[in-house]
Design a protein around this motif. Structure first.
Motif, PDB file in Angstrom:
ATOM      1  N   ASP A  36      18.438 -40.537 -54.683  1.00 55.82           N
ATOM      2  CA  ASP A  36      19.525 -39.686 -55.182  1.00 55.82           C
ATOM      3  C   ASP A  36      19.406 -38.257 -54.673  1.00 55.82           C
ATOM      4  O   ASP A  36      20.354 -37.718 -54.102  1.00 55.82           O
ATOM      5  CB  ASP A  36      19.591 -39.736 -56.718  1.00 55.82           C
ATOM      6  N   LEU A  37      18.232 -37.655 -54.823  1.00 52.55           N
ATOM      7  CA  LEU A  37      18.085 -36.265 -54.397  1.00 52.55           C
ATOM      8  C   LEU A  37      18.122 -36.131 -52.873  1.00 52.55           C
ATOM      9  O   LEU A  37      18.604 -35.136 -52.343  1.00 52.55           O
ATOM     10  CB  LEU A  37      16.792 -35.666 -54.962  1.00 52.55           C
ATOM     11  N   ILE A  38      17.633 -37.143 -52.183  1.00 51.48           N
ATOM     12  CA  ILE A  38      17.693 -37.121 -50.716  1.00 51.48           C
ATOM     13  C   ILE A  38      19.142 -37.117 -50.245  1.00 51.48           C
ATOM     14  O   ILE A  38      19.548 -36.303 -49.418  1.00 51.48           O
ATOM     15  CB  ILE A  38      16.960 -38.342 -50.116  1.00 51.48           C
ATOM     16  N   GLU A  39      19.920 -38.028 -50.788  1.00 55.52           N
ATOM     17  CA  GLU A  39      21.286 -38.164 -50.310  1.00 55.52           C
ATOM     18  C   GLU A  39      22.203 -37.050 -50.805  1.00 55.52           C
ATOM     19  O   GLU A  39      23.052 -36.554 -50.057  1.00 55.52           O
ATOM     20  CB  GLU A  39      21.823 -39.549 -50.705  1.00 55.52           C
ATOM     21  N   LEU A  40      22.001 -36.632 -52.037  1.00 52.81           N
ATOM     22  CA  LEU A  40      22.821 -35.529 -52.535  1.00 52.81           C
ATOM     23  C   LEU A  40      22.566 -34.264 -51.729  1.00 52.81           C
ATOM     24  O   LEU A  40      23.478 -33.490 -51.457  1.00 52.81           O
ATOM     25  CB  LEU A  40      22.520 -35.275 -54.028  1.00 52.81           C
ATOM     26  N   PHE A  41      21.328 -34.073 -51.324  1.00 55.45           N
ATOM     27  CA  PHE A  41      20.990 -32.905 -50.515  1.00 55.45           C
ATOM     28  C   PHE A  41      21.747 -32.957 -49.192  1.00 55.45           C
ATOM     29  O   PHE A  41      22.291 -31.951 -48.734  1.00 55.45           O
ATOM     30  CB  PHE A  41      19.477 -32.886 -50.273  1.00 55.45           C
ATOM     31  N   PHE A  42      21.781 -34.131 -48.598  1.00 52.38           N
ATOM     32  CA  PHE A  42      22.512 -34.296 -47.342  1.00 52.38           C
ATOM     33  C   PHE A  42      23.994 -33.978 -47.501  1.00 52.38           C
ATOM     34  O   PHE A  42      24.559 -33.178 -46.746  1.00 52.38           O
ATOM     35  CB  PHE A  42      22.339 -35.717 -46.809  1.00 52.38           C
ATOM     36  N   PHE A  43      24.631 -34.577 -48.484  1.00 54.09           N
ATOM     37  CA  PHE A  43      26.069 -34.377 -48.666  1.00 54.09           C
ATOM     38  C   PHE A  43      26.390 -32.934 -49.065  1.00 54.09           C
ATOM     39  O   PHE A  43      27.365 -32.354 -48.588  1.00 54.09           O
ATOM     40  CB  PHE A  43      26.617 -35.345 -49.718  1.00 54.09           C
ATOM     41  N   ALA A  44      25.567 -32.367 -49.926  1.00 51.28           N
ATOM     42  CA  ALA A  44      25.811 -31.001 -50.373  1.00 51.28           C
ATOM     43  C   ALA A  44      25.692 -30.024 -49.208  1.00 51.28           C
ATOM     44  O   ALA A  44      26.529 -29.146 -49.031  1.00 51.28           O
ATOM     45  CB  ALA A  44      24.838 -30.625 -51.488  1.00 51.28           C
ATOM     46  N   TYR A  45      24.673 -30.217 -48.399  1.00 55.61           N
ATOM     47  CA  TYR A  45      24.489 -29.310 -47.267  1.00 55.61           C
ATOM     48  C   TYR A  45      25.617 -29.472 -46.253  1.00 55.61           C
ATOM     49  O   TYR A  45      26.119 -28.494 -45.708  1.00 55.61           O
ATOM     50  CB  TYR A  45      23.132 -29.549 -46.594  1.00 55.61           C
ATOM     51  N   ARG A  46      26.010 -30.716 -46.035  1.00 57.26           N
ATOM     52  CA  ARG A  46      27.106 -31.007 -45.108  1.00 57.26           C
ATOM     53  C   ARG A  46      28.358 -30.215 -45.482  1.00 57.26           C
ATOM     54  O   ARG A  46      28.972 -29.567 -44.636  1.00 57.26           O
ATOM     55  CB  ARG A  46      27.409 -32.508 -45.144  1.00 57.26           C
ATOM     56  N   ASP A  47      28.729 -30.240 -46.760  1.00 54.24           N
ATOM     57  CA  ASP A  47      29.937 -29.546 -47.175  1.00 54.24           C
ATOM     58  C   ASP A  47      29.725 -28.038 -47.280  1.00 54.24           C
ATOM     59  O   ASP A  47      30.622 -27.255 -46.990  1.00 54.24           O
ATOM     60  CB  ASP A  47      30.434 -30.109 -48.519  1.00 54.24           C
ATOM     61  N   PHE A  48      28.520 -27.658 -47.669  1.00 52.04           N
ATOM     62  CA  PHE A  48      28.222 -26.235 -47.860  1.00 52.04           C
ATOM     63  C   PHE A  48      28.372 -25.449 -46.565  1.00 52.04           C
ATOM     64  O   PHE A  48      28.936 -24.360 -46.555  1.00 52.04           O
ATOM     65  CB  PHE A  48      26.799 -26.085 -48.397  1.00 52.04           C
ATOM     66  N   VAL A  49      27.878 -25.983 -45.471  1.00 60.77           N
ATOM     67  CA  VAL A  49      27.940 -25.251 -44.206  1.00 60.77           C
ATOM     68  C   VAL A  49      29.285 -25.410 -43.515  1.00 60.77           C
ATOM     69  O   VAL A  49      29.565 -24.719 -42.536  1.00 60.77           O
ATOM     70  CB  VAL A  49      26.823 -25.671 -43.236  1.00 60.77           C
ATOM     71  N   SER A  50      30.111 -26.325 -44.032  1.00 63.35           N
ATOM     72  CA  SER A  50      31.391 -26.559 -43.354  1.00 63.35           C
ATOM     73  C   SER A  50      32.418 -25.470 -43.672  1.00 63.35           C
ATOM     74  O   SER A  50      33.310 -25.204 -42.876  1.00 63.35           O
ATOM     75  CB  SER A  50      31.949 -27.932 -43.724  1.00 63.35           C
ATOM     76  N   ASP A  51      32.295 -24.844 -44.821  1.00 70.32           N
ATOM     77  CA  ASP A  51      33.247 -23.790 -45.198  1.00 70.32           C
ATOM     78  C   ASP A  51      33.387 -22.715 -44.118  1.00 70.32           C
ATOM     79  O   ASP A  51      34.501 -22.414 -43.695  1.00 70.32           O
ATOM     80  CB  ASP A  51      32.802 -23.124 -46.513  1.00 70.32           C
ATOM     81  N   PRO A  52      32.277 -22.125 -43.709  1.00 77.42           N
ATOM     82  CA  PRO A  52      32.384 -21.024 -42.742  1.00 77.42           C
ATOM     83  C   PRO A  52      32.917 -21.449 -41.370  1.00 77.42           C
ATOM     84  O   PRO A  52      33.448 -20.613 -40.637  1.00 77.42           O
ATOM     85  CB  PRO A  52      30.939 -20.529 -42.595  1.00 77.42           C
ATOM     86  N   ASP A  53      32.793 -22.716 -41.038  1.00 79.54           N
ATOM     87  CA  ASP A  53      33.130 -23.174 -39.694  1.00 79.54           C
ATOM     88  C   ASP A  53      34.526 -22.750 -39.239  1.00 79.54           C
ATOM     89  O   ASP A  53      34.698 -22.271 -38.116  1.00 79.54           O
ATOM     90  CB  ASP A  53      33.021 -24.700 -39.611  1.00 79.54           C
ATOM     91  N   ARG A  54      35.506 -22.916 -40.123  1.00 77.14           N
ATOM     92  CA  ARG A  54      36.894 -22.609 -39.722  1.00 77.14           C
ATOM     93  C   ARG A  54      37.041 -21.139 -39.354  1.00 77.14           C
ATOM     94  O   ARG A  54      37.660 -20.785 -38.352  1.00 77.14           O
ATOM     95  CB  ARG A  54      37.853 -22.942 -40.876  1.00 77.14           C
ATOM     96  N   ILE A  55      36.437 -20.275 -40.155  1.00 75.09           N
ATOM     97  CA  ILE A  55      36.528 -18.841 -39.886  1.00 75.09           C
ATOM     98  C   ILE A  55      35.780 -18.472 -38.618  1.00 75.09           C
ATOM     99  O   ILE A  55      36.273 -17.724 -37.778  1.00 75.09           O
ATOM    100  CB  ILE A  55      35.985 -18.036 -41.084  1.00 75.09           C
ATOM    101  N   LEU A  56      34.594 -19.038 -38.467  1.00 74.50           N
ATOM    102  CA  LEU A  56      33.793 -18.739 -37.280  1.00 74.50           C
ATOM    103  C   LEU A  56      34.547 -19.120 -36.009  1.00 74.50           C
ATOM    104  O   LEU A  56      34.482 -18.424 -34.998  1.00 74.50           O
ATOM    105  CB  LEU A  56      32.460 -19.501 -37.347  1.00 74.50           C
ATOM    106  N   ASP A  57      35.255 -20.224 -36.086  1.00 74.64           N
ATOM    107  CA  ASP A  57      36.064 -20.680 -34.955  1.00 74.64           C
ATOM    108  C   ASP A  57      37.003 -19.596 -34.445  1.00 74.64           C
ATOM    109  O   ASP A  57      37.134 -19.406 -33.229  1.00 74.64           O
ATOM    110  CB  ASP A  57      36.906 -21.892 -35.386  1.00 74.64           C
ATOM    111  N   GLU A  58      37.627 -18.891 -35.362  1.00 70.32           N
ATOM    112  CA  GLU A  58      38.590 -17.853 -34.994  1.00 70.32           C
ATOM    113  C   GLU A  58      37.955 -16.753 -34.152  1.00 70.32           C
ATOM    114  O   GLU A  58      38.642 -16.078 -33.386  1.00 70.32           O
ATOM    115  CB  GLU A  58      39.201 -17.219 -36.256  1.00 70.32           C
TER     116      GLU A  58
END
Lengths: 173, 173
Positions: free
Chosen positions: A26-48
């Motif tokens: 549980d903690l292994i997989e939740l860490f993966f999914f949480a990190y995946r979404d957490f770092v995705s937020d900035p991506d769109r702005i950085l792209d600009e």
DNA sequence: ATTTTATGTCAGCCTTGTTGACATATCTCA
DNA sequence: TGAGATATGTCAACAAGGCTGACATAAAAT
């Protein structure tokens, strides 16, 4: 649906071995999914700006620690100077980071975020903070402290003092 | 040392705005450092097999979810089928994953970890579990639950039900 | 004066992500 | 049944961001 993935732990010795070695899926997989979404937020702005995640990390730590040296930054990011140099050069060229010669040791380069750089770093930090606040809302106040202590304890013991200093400033424990 | 990075939040409106927008630098940075060290454990072992982190992710989720289809795996990993195919092909060639034709829908490929694959997946999961257990030891029992709920809440609300099902099985809340 | 240190840079390679185009088998539905 | 949608595979090219190794320079340290 889920296979018996821990056959080696079934029979043998009693005691804490079983619990200690039963994968914390549980903690292994939740860490993966949480990190995946957490770092995705900035991506769109950085792209600009034509930047990627590597630029984000550099800009963040420089903005947070004005006067950071190359060596310190390399130690934080754990990448080679060649990798760092590539993204750092772009951040300097586009005027998000400024590099000044060291005062006491003139071989060093002291890094500073420009006003534009600080603005972008802040914008991205706020975006991630919004996600964090959403997650914390509805949790008990002690939860944030538990999370903070958990994350700190996940870090390599060798680095943890250094990280503590970086993140919390010169406080102890 | 740390700059005044939130000038825009100083004067104006009172109330929760200030707190809501003050960057949670501690949780942002601890998350970075914790993840950095967390994923580094498996790297050394993966190297011995000629695999990378991408292989690890694929192997992990296939091992945990026998019979997973390509489409489901793509949805979990959020990468393109071309990227997936590259690493998946290697895992199949080296006999860590087996691909069977779907029974109800013969267009589908059902993925299964081979005994060798399950063994490696388990080895890596145990390694990460050791780090997790070290972090949890010394914390109150409720802490684990708080961490788990925090990570789950960090995930995009769109995905959270899906993740919940994947991680915890068919439970609710 | 010599050596060590902090940084920069060139060249080339690897992993892992991307897009776009196209092929095949199979299922679904009118 | 036949047309179209779907699940997957594959080729080619490219980009980001890691890596190694080699070499250069300036400044500090001994």
């Amino acid at each position: 649906m889920v296979p018996d993935a821990i056959p080696a732990l079934k029979s043998h010795h009693p005691g804490k071995d079983i619990l200690a070695e039963t994968p914390a899926y549980d903690l292994i997989e939740l860490f993966f999914f949480a990190y995946r979404d957490f770092v995705s937020d900035p991506d769109r702005i950085l792209d600009e700006y034509g930047f990627g995640r590597a630029h984000h990390r550099v800009l963040h730590f420089v903005s947070r620690n004005p006067g950071l040296t190359i060596a310190e930054l390399l130690d934080i990011l754990r990448i080679t100077k060649q990798s760092l140099n590539r993204v750092l050069k772009e951040l300097i060229e586009k005027d998000f980071i400024e590099s000044r010669m060291g005062t006491s040791d003139r071989r060093q380069r002291l890094l500073f975020a420009t006003p534009q750089g600080r603005e972008l770093a802040l914008k991205l930090a706020k975006l991630q903070t919004r996600r964090i606040m959403r997650a914390l809302s509805g949790m008990e106040p002690e939860a944030k402290d538990a999370v903070s202590r958990y994350l700190l304890s996940l870090i390599d013991p060798d680095s943890s003092a250094h990280v503590k200093h970086l993140v919390f400033g010169s406080e102890e424990t």
